[in-house]
Structure formats: structure tokens, C-alpha cells
Scaffold this motif. Structure first.
Motif, PDB file in Angstrom:
ATOM      1  N   LEU A   6       0.806  -1.221   0.000  1.00  0.00           N
ATOM      2  CA  LEU A   6       0.000   0.000   0.000  1.00  0.00           C
ATOM      3  C   LEU A   6       0.838   1.270   0.000  1.00  0.00           C
ATOM      4  O   LEU A   6       0.311   2.347   0.292  1.00  0.00           O
ATOM      5  CB  LEU A   6      -0.950  -0.009   1.203  1.00  0.00           C
ATOM      6  N   HIS A   7       2.118   1.176  -0.331  1.00  0.00           N
ATOM      7  CA  HIS A   7       2.897   2.402  -0.463  1.00  0.00           C
ATOM      8  C   HIS A   7       2.368   3.223  -1.627  1.00  0.00           C
ATOM      9  O   HIS A   7       1.808   2.706  -2.585  1.00  0.00           O
ATOM     10  CB  HIS A   7       4.374   2.068  -0.639  1.00  0.00           C
ATOM     11  N   GLU A  11      -8.679  -0.956   2.498  1.00  0.00           N
ATOM     12  CA  GLU A  11      -9.700   0.080   2.304  1.00  0.00           C
ATOM     13  C   GLU A  11      -9.250   1.402   2.916  1.00  0.00           C
ATOM     14  O   GLU A  11      -9.454   2.469   2.328  1.00  0.00           O
ATOM     15  CB  GLU A  11     -11.026  -0.366   2.913  1.00  0.00           C
ATOM     16  N   THR A  12      -8.638   1.349   4.074  1.00  0.00           N
ATOM     17  CA  THR A  12      -8.181   2.569   4.736  1.00  0.00           C
ATOM     18  C   THR A  12      -7.204   3.341   3.854  1.00  0.00           C
ATOM     19  O   THR A  12      -7.299   4.559   3.699  1.00  0.00           O
ATOM     20  CB  THR A  12      -7.497   2.227   6.073  1.00  0.00           C
ATOM     21  N   ALA A  13      -6.263   2.641   3.243  1.00  0.00           N
ATOM     22  CA  ALA A  13      -5.251   3.302   2.421  1.00  0.00           C
ATOM     23  C   ALA A  13      -5.862   3.986   1.210  1.00  0.00           C
ATOM     24  O   ALA A  13      -5.506   5.129   0.875  1.00  0.00           O
ATOM     25  CB  ALA A  13      -4.203   2.285   1.978  1.00  0.00           C
ATOM     26  N   PHE A  35     -13.681   9.244  -1.887  1.00  0.00           N
ATOM     27  CA  PHE A  35     -13.857   7.837  -2.223  1.00  0.00           C
ATOM     28  C   PHE A  35     -15.338   7.491  -2.352  1.00  0.00           C
ATOM     29  O   PHE A  35     -15.729   6.682  -3.211  1.00  0.00           O
ATOM     30  CB  PHE A  35     -13.194   6.969  -1.155  1.00  0.00           C
ATOM     31  N   ASP A  36     -16.167   8.087  -1.522  1.00  0.00           N
ATOM     32  CA  ASP A  36     -17.600   7.773  -1.536  1.00  0.00           C
ATOM     33  C   ASP A  36     -18.310   8.288  -2.777  1.00  0.00           C
ATOM     34  O   ASP A  36     -19.461   7.928  -3.028  1.00  0.00           O
ATOM     35  CB  ASP A  36     -18.277   8.343  -0.282  1.00  0.00           C
ATOM     36  N   GLN A  37     -17.649   9.130  -3.552  1.00  0.00           N
ATOM     37  CA  GLN A  37     -18.254   9.630  -4.781  1.00  0.00           C
ATOM     38  C   GLN A  37     -17.991   8.727  -5.983  1.00  0.00           C
ATOM     39  O   GLN A  37     -18.501   8.989  -7.073  1.00  0.00           O
ATOM     40  CB  GLN A  37     -17.731  11.048  -5.080  1.00  0.00           C
ATOM     41  N   LEU A  38     -17.211   7.684  -5.792  1.00  0.00           N
ATOM     42  CA  LEU A  38     -16.964   6.745  -6.880  1.00  0.00           C
ATOM     43  C   LEU A  38     -18.260   6.015  -7.232  1.00  0.00           C
ATOM     44  O   LEU A  38     -18.982   5.560  -6.346  1.00  0.00           O
ATOM     45  CB  LEU A  38     -15.885   5.739  -6.486  1.00  0.00           C
ATOM     46  N   GLY A  39     -18.531   5.898  -8.517  1.00  0.00           N
ATOM     47  CA  GLY A  39     -19.790   5.298  -8.951  1.00  0.00           C
ATOM     48  C   GLY A  39     -19.772   3.789  -9.007  1.00  0.00           C
ATOM     49  O   GLY A  39     -20.828   3.143  -8.907  1.00  0.00           O
ATOM     50  N   PHE A  88     -13.607  -5.246  -1.125  1.00  0.00           N
ATOM     51  CA  PHE A  88     -12.271  -5.560  -0.619  1.00  0.00           C
ATOM     52  C   PHE A  88     -12.232  -7.011  -0.145  1.00  0.00           C
ATOM     53  O   PHE A  88     -13.120  -7.452   0.584  1.00  0.00           O
ATOM     54  CB  PHE A  88     -11.891  -4.614   0.520  1.00  0.00           C
ATOM     55  N   ASP A  89     -11.218  -7.721  -0.591  1.00  0.00           N
ATOM     56  CA  ASP A  89     -11.049  -9.130  -0.248  1.00  0.00           C
ATOM     57  C   ASP A  89      -9.702  -9.301   0.441  1.00  0.00           C
ATOM     58  O   ASP A  89      -8.657  -9.135  -0.186  1.00  0.00           O
ATOM     59  CB  ASP A  89     -11.121  -9.997  -1.511  1.00  0.00           C
ATOM     60  N   ILE A  90      -9.719  -9.610   1.720  1.00  0.00           N
ATOM     61  CA  ILE A  90      -8.484  -9.810   2.465  1.00  0.00           C
ATOM     62  C   ILE A  90      -8.046 -11.263   2.326  1.00  0.00           C
ATOM     63  O   ILE A  90      -8.734 -12.181   2.776  1.00  0.00           O
ATOM     64  CB  ILE A  90      -8.658  -9.443   3.959  1.00  0.00           C
ATOM     65  N   MET A  91      -6.912 -11.460   1.658  1.00  0.00           N
ATOM     66  CA  MET A  91      -6.385 -12.791   1.403  1.00  0.00           C
ATOM     67  C   MET A  91      -5.455 -13.233   2.533  1.00  0.00           C
ATOM     68  O   MET A  91      -5.007 -12.414   3.337  1.00  0.00           O
ATOM     69  CB  MET A  91      -5.616 -12.802   0.076  1.00  0.00           C
TER      70      MET A  91
END
Length: 322
Positions: free
Chosen positions: A114-115, A145-147, A161-165, A170-173
Motif C-alpha cells: 500500500l505504499h 480500504e483505509t489506504a 472515495f464515496d463519490q466513486l460510482g 475488498f477481499d483480504i487474502m
């Protein structure tokens, strides 16, 4: 499968300057002296076949983003991406040109870490703004999701981010536990990097590729080396972080979280991988320096290898059949 490189640089995007372009023009014109290039056909042949890649073109400047074409794009609406560096912007533009806004698509994104250089392209990924599209972001960091939300907060970006259509999931592997998507098998492996990074092995219809960037390999850790050899085993393609020379990787830039061309060759030879793609280029390296590293890497592989290992250097726009 096919890999397309949309962003090959490490740490931050870079661009050609007037000095770089002038140097390429001078080199090309000097090379043309005495060649009697008096027709369009002769000029095209000279440019395409007689100039080195570092003169006639560029390895590119976008940060990490690789598309993996797994399914037929004419019949499938699903796509696979590795990382969301600035290269995801031209990828998104290509998707919009091909599909427009009226044909919903699904994008599976596997994040190495997440860099910022690996997530910075997401706010400029046009398909994320199109209702009906679905984006599934896979990764082993519980802060995925936080990043992505944080970089679109008002202090950093004008569109939240909430304006994305699109629908964003998110899938944590878990490392070592494969994810299956329509016959594609993706397995993550923990790598040595600040804040952790993860490599991915992708397998489909008997073909395999490994994406291993932002990973440091310590010469005094033979057990971990063997783990990577197993992870790379018989891969048709390994895209590998070769940001530093071996000397830098074990001295002044030790613990910086990156690897070298020499280590990439050694691991691929031990694993009997078929093709090595040098990736995550050092941002201060000009095209001529990257071309020199590629030539040196090929010579090293010829001297040390018993089986042939094809070696290429990633550039923005490169396509590699797997």
C-alpha cells in the motif's frame, strides 16, 4: 495468458525531459550519417531495426501497474490487474475506449502493498467512476480500504472515495491460501519490505506467472531463498523487482526493501523459470542505463545458467505472451 505493462517504474513516476529527448535525437542523427536515408521506407527500417530501444523509444515513466489478460476480452467482462500505480490511468482510458460506459466490467486488482507509488493511480482510474462497474481489490493487508480512502480525503484530493460510482469490494487474502476466479488460481506470498509486501503466483490453463515486486532478498537467509525458488518454480514468466545493482542492494541500500537483477537471475535459474522481466526501474535511471542493465543481466545469465533464461526489461506498453 498475456501480461501488459502499464507502469514499470518504482518509487514515483518520471517523465522524459527536453534534455533526454535532445540526446535521443542527436544519437539517432549521428547514427544516420552515411546511411543514405532518402526514403520513408529506409527511415522506418533504420528507426525500427537499427536504433537501440533506448534511443528510439523509452522504458516509460508510470509507476507499477500490470494487466494480466486471462480470458478472451471479446467474450468476458472480467479483468485482472496487479497494483494501482499511475499506470492504471492509461489502462483505465484504454478500457473506456474499448467498452465505453454502457458495458459494465469487473476488475480484480491484486495489491502487492500500500505504499503510495502502488496506489496513487486509483483516483484517476476512470472506470471507478462509472456506475455498474465492479472493482474487487484483493490483498493481504487489513488496511486495504483505509489506504485507498485516505488518499482521497479532502486534504489530498478533490473527489472523495464515496463519490466513486462503481461498486468497490475488498477481499483480504491469506498468504499461501489460493483465490479462485473462473479458473484462475492466485496465491500470495509474504515478501521482505517495510510494512510487508506480497508476491502473487497466477495459474491458468497450465500456464503460470509470478509478480514479485518490492521484495528484498538477504544473502544470509538460504531457507527463505528456497521458499522463493518454490514459489517461482517452472513459471512461464517472472516479473521481478530489479531496482538496484547487487552491490547497492547489499550495501548502501540494504534494508530498503528492493532487489537486484543478479538475484532475479539466480532465483529464476534455480526455479527453472522460462522468462524473467526486470521491473520497478530505479527512477533516476535514464533509458540508456536501463538498457545497459538489461545487457549486463543477459550476459550474467549466459555465464551462470545451464538452461536458457529469456530476459526482458519492462517498459510501459510492453505485451508478453505467457
Amino acid at each position: 495468458m498475456k501480461a501488459r505493462i502499464w507502469g514499470s517504474r518504482g518509487s514515483l513516476p518520471v517523465a522524459l525531459t527536453h534534455r533526454h529527448i535532445r540526446a535521443k535525437l542527436v544519437a539517432a542523427l549521428e547514427g544516420a550519417i552515411g546511411r543514405n536515408l532518402d526514403s520513408s521506407e529506409k527511415i522506418a527500417h533504420y528507426v525500427d531495426y537499427e536504433l537501440g530501444f533506448d534511443v528510439r523509444s523509452t522504458f516509460g515513466g508510470n509507476s507499477s501497474c500490470v494487466e494480466v489478460e486471462v480470458w478472451d476480452p471479446d467474450t468476458s467482462n472480467e479483468h485482472v490487474l496487479l497494483d494501482l500505480g499511475s499506470g492504471v490511468r492509461p489502462f483505465g482510458n484504454a478500457m473506456m475506449a474499448r467498452y465505453g460506459a454502457g458495458k459494465p466490467q469487473t476488475y480484480h486488482v491484486f495489491m502487492s502493498h500500500l505504499h503510495w507509488d502502488h496506489i496513487m493511480g486509483f483516483p484517476f482510474f476512470t472506470p471507478a467512476y462509472i456506475p455498474g462497474n465492479r472493482i474487487v481489490i484483493h490483498g493481504c493487508h487489513d488496511t486495504l480500504e483505509t489506504a485507498l480512502r485516505r488518499q482521497q480525503e479532502p486534504i489530498s484530493f478533490p473527489v472523495s472515495f464515496d463519490q466513486l460510482g462503481a461498486t468497490i469490494e475488498f477481499d483480504i487474502m491469506k498468504p499461501g491460501v489460493p483465490v479462485e476466479i473462473n479458473g484462475l488460481r492466485v496465491t500470495a506470498k509474504l515478501q521482505l519490505h517495510h510494512g510487508d509486501s506480497y508476491g502473487y503466483r497466477l495459474e491458468h490453463n497450465g500456464r503460470s506467472m509470478v509478480y514479485s515486486t518490492d521484495s528484498e532478498h538477504k544473502l544470509d537467509q538460504p531457507e527463505e531463498r528456497e521458499n522463493f525458488v518454490r514459489f517461482f518454480r517452472d513459471a512461464d514468466l517472472v516479473i521481478f523487482d530489479a531496482m538496484y545493482s547487487l552491490a547497492d542492494a547489499v550495501s548502501v541500500k540494504a534494508d530498503w526493501g528492493h532487489s537486484s537483477n543478479v538475484v532475479g537471475v539466480d532465483l529464476c535459474q534455480a526455479a527453472r523459470a522460462k522468462r524473467l522481466c526486470l521491473f520497478h526501474h530505479e527512477p533516476i535511471f535514464e533509458d540508456a542505463r536501463i538498457a545497459s542493465v538489461l545487457a549486463e543481466t543477459r550476459r550474467y545469465a549466459e555465464i551462470t545458467g545451464e538452461a536458457p533464461l529469456e530476459i526482458v526489461s519492462a517498459y510501459d506498453g510492453m505485451e508478453i505472451d505467457i
